[in-house]
Design a protein around this motif. Sequence first.
Motif, PDB file in Angstrom:
ATOM      1  N   PRO A  54       0.794  -1.241   0.000  1.00  0.00           N
ATOM      2  CA  PRO A  54       0.000   0.000   0.000  1.00  0.00           C
ATOM      3  C   PRO A  54       0.820   1.282   0.000  1.00  0.00           C
ATOM      4  CG  PRO A  54      -0.071  -1.069   2.160  1.00  0.00           C
ATOM      5  CD  PRO A  54       0.621  -2.011   1.236  1.00  0.00           C
ATOM      6  N   GLY A  55       2.030   1.246   0.518  1.00  0.00           N
ATOM      7  CA  GLY A  55       2.847   2.450   0.579  1.00  0.00           C
ATOM      8  C   GLY A  55       4.175   2.244  -0.114  1.00  0.00           C
ATOM      9  N   ARG A  56       5.260   2.645   0.552  1.00  0.00           N
ATOM     10  CA  ARG A  56       6.609   2.523  -0.020  1.00  0.00           C
ATOM     11  C   ARG A  56       7.004   1.056  -0.119  1.00  0.00           C
ATOM     12  NH1 ARG A  56      10.958   4.744   3.945  1.00  0.00           N
ATOM     13  NH2 ARG A  56      10.891   2.595   4.694  1.00  0.00           N
ATOM     14  N   ASN A  57       7.387   0.607  -1.275  1.00  0.00           N
ATOM     15  CA  ASN A  57       7.795  -0.795  -1.422  1.00  0.00           C
ATOM     16  C   ASN A  57       9.302  -0.909  -1.177  1.00  0.00           C
ATOM     17  OD1 ASN A  57       7.975  -3.506  -1.917  1.00  0.00           O
ATOM     18  ND2 ASN A  57       7.573  -3.375  -4.120  1.00  0.00           N
ATOM     19  N   GLY A  58       9.687  -0.634   0.048  1.00  0.00           N
ATOM     20  CA  GLY A  58      11.101  -0.753   0.401  1.00  0.00           C
ATOM     21  C   GLY A  58      11.300  -0.538   1.878  1.00  0.00           C
ATOM     22  N   PHE A  59      12.262  -1.265   2.426  1.00  0.00           N
ATOM     23  CA  PHE A  59      12.618  -1.090   3.838  1.00  0.00           C
ATOM     24  C   PHE A  59      14.123  -1.202   3.996  1.00  0.00           C
ATOM     25  CE2 PHE A  59      11.800  -5.655   3.266  1.00  0.00           C
ATOM     26  CZ  PHE A  59      12.942  -6.213   3.822  1.00  0.00           C
ATOM     27  N   GLY A  60      14.616  -0.800   5.143  1.00  0.00           N
ATOM     28  CA  GLY A  60      16.045  -0.894   5.427  1.00  0.00           C
ATOM     29  C   GLY A  60      16.372  -0.065   6.655  1.00  0.00           C
ATOM     30  N   ALA A  61      17.354  -0.528   7.420  1.00  0.00           N
ATOM     31  CA  ALA A  61      17.703   0.169   8.657  1.00  0.00           C
ATOM     32  C   ALA A  61      18.260   1.563   8.379  1.00  0.00           C
ATOM     33  CB  ALA A  61      18.711  -0.659   9.449  1.00  0.00           C
ATOM     34  N   ILE A  62      18.946   1.749   7.235  1.00  0.00           N
ATOM     35  CA  ILE A  62      19.507   3.058   6.895  1.00  0.00           C
ATOM     36  C   ILE A  62      18.909   3.565   5.585  1.00  0.00           C
ATOM     37  CG2 ILE A  62      21.618   4.315   6.313  1.00  0.00           C
ATOM     38  CD1 ILE A  62      23.167   2.373   8.103  1.00  0.00           C
ATOM     39  N   ILE A  63      18.969   2.737   4.530  1.00  0.00           N
ATOM     40  CA  ILE A  63      18.424   3.105   3.222  1.00  0.00           C
ATOM     41  C   ILE A  63      17.329   2.092   2.862  1.00  0.00           C
ATOM     42  CG2 ILE A  63      18.950   3.385   0.763  1.00  0.00           C
ATOM     43  CD1 ILE A  63      21.879   3.900   1.596  1.00  0.00           C
ATOM     44  N   PRO A  64      16.124   2.526   2.535  1.00  0.00           N
ATOM     45  CA  PRO A  64      15.036   1.567   2.244  1.00  0.00           C
ATOM     46  C   PRO A  64      15.140   1.006   0.831  1.00  0.00           C
ATOM     47  CG  PRO A  64      14.197   3.791   2.089  1.00  0.00           C
ATOM     48  CD  PRO A  64      15.640   3.932   2.543  1.00  0.00           C
ATOM     49  N   ASP A  65      16.225   0.260   0.564  1.00  0.00           N
ATOM     50  CA  ASP A  65      16.454  -0.234  -0.802  1.00  0.00           C
ATOM     51  C   ASP A  65      16.049  -1.684  -0.999  1.00  0.00           C
ATOM     52  OD1 ASP A  65      18.448  -1.423   0.696  1.00  0.00           O
ATOM     53  OD2 ASP A  65      20.035  -1.093  -0.776  1.00  0.00           O
ATOM     54  N   GLN A  66      15.537  -2.337   0.037  1.00  0.00           N
ATOM     55  CA  GLN A  66      15.143  -3.738  -0.097  1.00  0.00           C
ATOM     56  C   GLN A  66      13.628  -3.826  -0.278  1.00  0.00           C
ATOM     57  OE1 GLN A  66      16.651  -6.334   2.922  1.00  0.00           O
ATOM     58  NE2 GLN A  66      15.739  -8.171   2.026  1.00  0.00           N
ATOM     59  N   PRO A  67      13.148  -4.374  -1.400  1.00  0.00           N
ATOM     60  CA  PRO A  67      11.704  -4.428  -1.627  1.00  0.00           C
ATOM     61  C   PRO A  67      10.991  -5.303  -0.595  1.00  0.00           C
ATOM     62  CG  PRO A  67      12.926  -4.820  -3.668  1.00  0.00           C
ATOM     63  CD  PRO A  67      13.915  -4.900  -2.544  1.00  0.00           C
ATOM     64  N   VAL A  68       9.813  -4.832  -0.188  1.00  0.00           N
ATOM     65  CA  VAL A  68       8.954  -5.689   0.642  1.00  0.00           C
ATOM     66  C   VAL A  68       8.569  -6.918  -0.178  1.00  0.00           C
ATOM     67  CG1 VAL A  68       6.797  -5.784   1.945  1.00  0.00           C
ATOM     68  CG2 VAL A  68       8.094  -3.630   1.820  1.00  0.00           C
ATOM     69  N   ILE A  69       8.184  -6.661  -1.439  1.00  0.00           N
ATOM     70  CA  ILE A  69       7.948  -7.737  -2.414  1.00  0.00           C
ATOM     71  C   ILE A  69       8.595  -7.283  -3.723  1.00  0.00           C
ATOM     72  CG2 ILE A  69       6.221  -9.196  -3.535  1.00  0.00           C
ATOM     73  CD1 ILE A  69       4.181  -8.255  -1.454  1.00  0.00           C
ATOM     74  N   CYS A  70       9.506  -8.093  -4.248  1.00  0.00           N
ATOM     75  CA  CYS A  70      10.205  -7.695  -5.480  1.00  0.00           C
ATOM     76  C   CYS A  70       9.222  -7.664  -6.652  1.00  0.00           C
ATOM     77  CB  CYS A  70      11.329  -8.679  -5.782  1.00  0.00           C
ATOM     78  SG  CYS A  70      12.662  -8.619  -4.573  1.00  0.00           S
ATOM     79  N   GLY A  71       9.340  -6.598  -7.443  1.00  0.00           N
ATOM     80  CA  GLY A  71       8.429  -6.455  -8.566  1.00  0.00           C
ATOM     81  C   GLY A  71       9.065  -6.696  -9.908  1.00  0.00           C
ATOM     82  N   ASP A  72      10.306  -6.261 -10.072  1.00  0.00           N
ATOM     83  CA  ASP A  72      10.922  -6.375 -11.394  1.00  0.00           C
ATOM     84  C   ASP A  72      12.239  -7.139 -11.384  1.00  0.00           C
ATOM     85  OD1 ASP A  72      12.261  -4.524  -9.923  1.00  0.00           O
ATOM     86  OD2 ASP A  72      12.294  -2.958 -11.451  1.00  0.00           O
ATOM     87  N   LYS A  73      12.883  -7.218 -10.204  1.00  0.00           N
ATOM     88  CA  LYS A  73      14.221  -7.809 -10.175  1.00  0.00           C
ATOM     89  C   LYS A  73      14.495  -8.447  -8.817  1.00  0.00           C
ATOM     90  CE  LYS A  73      18.994  -6.431 -11.244  1.00  0.00           C
ATOM     91  NZ  LYS A  73      19.891  -5.295 -11.531  1.00  0.00           N
ATOM     92  N   VAL A  74      15.277  -9.503  -8.822  1.00  0.00           N
ATOM     93  CA  VAL A  74      15.760 -10.093  -7.571  1.00  0.00           C
ATOM     94  C   VAL A  74      17.280  -9.989  -7.543  1.00  0.00           C
ATOM     95  CG1 VAL A  74      13.818 -11.659  -7.241  1.00  0.00           C
ATOM     96  CG2 VAL A  74      15.782 -12.401  -8.602  1.00  0.00           C
ATOM     97  N   ARG A  75      17.821  -9.793  -6.321  1.00  0.00           N
ATOM     98  CA  ARG A  75      19.265  -9.543  -6.200  1.00  0.00           C
ATOM     99  C   ARG A  75      20.001 -10.550  -5.314  1.00  0.00           C
ATOM    100  NH1 ARG A  75      16.398  -4.831  -6.358  1.00  0.00           N
ATOM    101  NH2 ARG A  75      17.033  -3.355  -7.977  1.00  0.00           N
ATOM    102  N   PHE A  76      19.247 -11.447  -4.670  1.00  0.00           N
ATOM    103  CA  PHE A  76      19.870 -12.584  -3.974  1.00  0.00           C
ATOM    104  C   PHE A  76      18.795 -13.637  -3.742  1.00  0.00           C
ATOM    105  CE2 PHE A  76      19.099 -12.677   0.787  1.00  0.00           C
ATOM    106  CZ  PHE A  76      18.145 -11.678   0.830  1.00  0.00           C
ATOM    107  N   ILE A  77      19.239 -14.813  -3.350  1.00  0.00           N
ATOM    108  CA  ILE A  77      18.298 -15.931  -3.271  1.00  0.00           C
ATOM    109  C   ILE A  77      17.298 -15.774  -2.132  1.00  0.00           C
ATOM    110  CG2 ILE A  77      18.326 -18.387  -2.605  1.00  0.00           C
ATOM    111  CD1 ILE A  77      20.345 -18.838  -4.803  1.00  0.00           C
ATOM    112  N   GLY A  78      17.559 -14.920  -1.167  1.00  0.00           N
ATOM    113  CA  GLY A  78      16.607 -14.672  -0.080  1.00  0.00           C
ATOM    114  C   GLY A  78      15.532 -13.672  -0.426  1.00  0.00           C
ATOM    115  N   ASP A  79      15.589 -13.069  -1.609  1.00  0.00           N
ATOM    116  CA  ASP A  79      14.606 -12.047  -1.987  1.00  0.00           C
ATOM    117  C   ASP A  79      13.204 -12.640  -2.070  1.00  0.00           C
ATOM    118  OD1 ASP A  79      15.216  -9.369  -2.225  1.00  0.00           O
ATOM    119  OD2 ASP A  79      16.267  -9.622  -4.136  1.00  0.00           O
ATOM    120  N   GLY A  80      12.214 -11.883  -1.565  1.00  0.00           N
ATOM    121  CA  GLY A  80      10.829 -12.326  -1.607  1.00  0.00           C
ATOM    122  C   GLY A  80      10.123 -11.794  -2.841  1.00  0.00           C
ATOM    123  N   VAL A  81       9.419 -12.690  -3.569  1.00  0.00           N
ATOM    124  CA  VAL A  81       8.705 -12.264  -4.770  1.00  0.00           C
ATOM    125  C   VAL A  81       7.186 -12.349  -4.596  1.00  0.00           C
ATOM    126  CG1 VAL A  81      10.610 -12.883  -6.287  1.00  0.00           C
ATOM    127  CG2 VAL A  81       8.860 -14.582  -5.789  1.00  0.00           C
TER     128      VAL A  81
END
Length: 798
Positions: A102-129
Amino acid sequence: MQDKTQDKTQTQVLTREDTDLARRLRTADKPLTVAGTSVRRRDDPLKVTGKLKYGADYPAEGFLFGKILRSPHPHALIKSIDTKKAKELEGVAAVLTAEDVPGRNGFGAIIPDQPVICGDKVRFIGDGVALVAAETETIAHEALKLIEVEYEVLPGIFDPRDAMAPDAPKIHEKGNILSDDKLVKGDVEMGFAEADVILERTYQVPFLEHAYLEPDTVMAIPQPDGVMLIEGPMQAPFTTRRNVAPVLGVPINRVRVRQIHMGGGFGGKEDSPIDLACRAAVLAVHTGRPVKITLEREEVTIQTAKRHPMIMEVKLGAKKDGTLTAFQGVIYDEQGAYASLGPKIPPAGGSHVHAMVMMPGPYEIPNAKVDAYLLFTNHPYGGAMRGFGAPQVHIAHEQMMDEMAAELGLSPVEMRRKNAFKLGSQTATGQVLNQSVGLRQTLESCAERFGWDEKYAASGWADEAHTKRRGVGVAMGWYRTSIGTNGDGCGAAVHLHEDGSVLLYSGITEMGQGAFTVLPQICAEELGVEPEDVRIVQPDTDLVPESGPTVGSRSTTLMGNAIILAARQVKESLMDTASMMLMVPTERLEAKNRKIYDRENPEKSLEFAAVAGATMAAGKRMIGQGWWTPPKPSLDGHTGQGAPYHVYTYSTHMVQVVVDVETGEVALEDYVAAFDVGKAINPKALEGQIEGGVAMGLGYALMEEVVLDQGVTQNPSLQGYLVPTMLDVPDIQPVILEETNEMGPYGAKGIGEMPNIPATPAILNAITHACGGRVRRLPADPERIFWAMKEAGGPPQD
């Protein structure tokens, strides 16, 4: 106050800086009665009887179970996702993709660069789609299998040095270099020109798993008034709230985060609750029902943050007598897929800058230079883990000190004795250490308790068959108190009741370090009551003041100061009341042992509870609020010069090992660890911190490693990821020294992270002393030790 003139308009700037923080915190010169005593930990009885409720113990009745579909590829584009079959499965309440956030699709302790749910790309095997919420865990797992995802696989990067290549695939749009930081002091070329001996070495450390016993779990519970309640074991409730609110697209005050008891964290539960809370909250919003996400052990290893791996190149110059002349280092710091706690929070926050500052070690070196690169790869991401970048670089500089000592024909202890920090020393960032510097004292005390001279001289073959050799090792360490950011404030509230009992409101979380015992001790000491008179309130962002995260060995010092400042507001009311009741000036009154008495006539006294009741009846202040922020840190962004942290804890460790020269196996026989902690508020709890830290350092040295192959974790369970057991840990002798910190509560400094830092290099140095081989790529398992001995030409024959 200063004046600033610009465009003929004079602006008056009021800085209001308090330049005498030590004065504000100064305590009366009186013997302590509660602080400094080994009060029994409050959480012990519940833990040892199994009555304490952890996250998995909470009833799940009425909850939906949340699960995450993860990418099977370390780097890929998402071409399409089909969730139709999963949604049709009976018992499934929701199947969500990126467009459902519903809001920002990103989180992070310093920079919110990790998607809550990946939409276009995955960057490691732990990424949630995709996310699933279902009535049972079994149904949720079945639903995950029914989601169809089409990927376009991209080339991956699995070595941080490869990430710097101009033609390297971009993991993030802005490139693969997340941070490029420099430290420059003096003239390093001139320093090497003055040296009689110059050594160059490369050291490498792997990803490390925290291996806390309790897997991560979070509950998101929609409230009738529209507030989202988040509950779970976590180290940073306020940071979690700060992420969940924008992900839901609501103001911060519409999210409430409550910490429940934690079964281990070690830094790992600063990141992972943010991840799970954002995902559980999104599922709860879509279903309107409470959602619980609990990770399996393998999921913890695959998905959550790790200790950063590093490749460290070191060059050291010294004169014949051991005096250091120059240090040069390069850090290739692997961040993995997302920023997490790696990047800089100005001026000196974030693990990467901390590693750079720590890299030259606790030594007087006139010329130093460090180039530190923080680099994205397609591996799991690096985050906080006990020591926050310091353990890695200590492994480099402490081994290098031993290698230089050997080259010069000096004892490792003499090498350190000549160069170690003392009062007035200047660090590699140019900071002058003007108080509480007990490093050399830890060296001498440790050497005396350990019997260094005797053991060092007696090392050699340990058996008549010449299959085992005995050796000793030493390592020093230093670690900051506080986190080096401008916003490192900490708040507390103290509520006094009419019967003399006290409620303490603090946002510092308990994760086994003893905060829920030590903080009430400080409050009790300041008010003059007993520790059991103070009840600490479980961290809850709706109830307690903002306290920042429970990290950086800041809890006792920063929160302790805030508690003292809060308690003094209440105490002022109490003393005013007691003064009128006793007809004694307030400056002659003392509060101690549940009494308030005339210092010049101790027989003239009142019960603390009676004074509290009279204070309440008189309508005087019964609530205190304290807020403490360390002196403003500094670190120049171009030169790395400044005073990044206001005080440091120091330590020396010594260990005796026996190495089987036929198998490479190592056994620890004796261990002494000496610390300058400023003031031990609870000595017994401190000993526990030391013993646990040494055990972690042992694991780092000898066995722990997250093994990755092309981005795939090879040992996700604790069957494959080895950690020390009680049989591996020797009897540890702690030595506690107290060089008063003038800005700490009763002189205290942080201690939580320090104990594991010198442990690893001390063990590595002892292995080399015993068998002659030097392991520069961890862990030093039997195979690597065996080959290190081979490379050295076999074990010494003396």
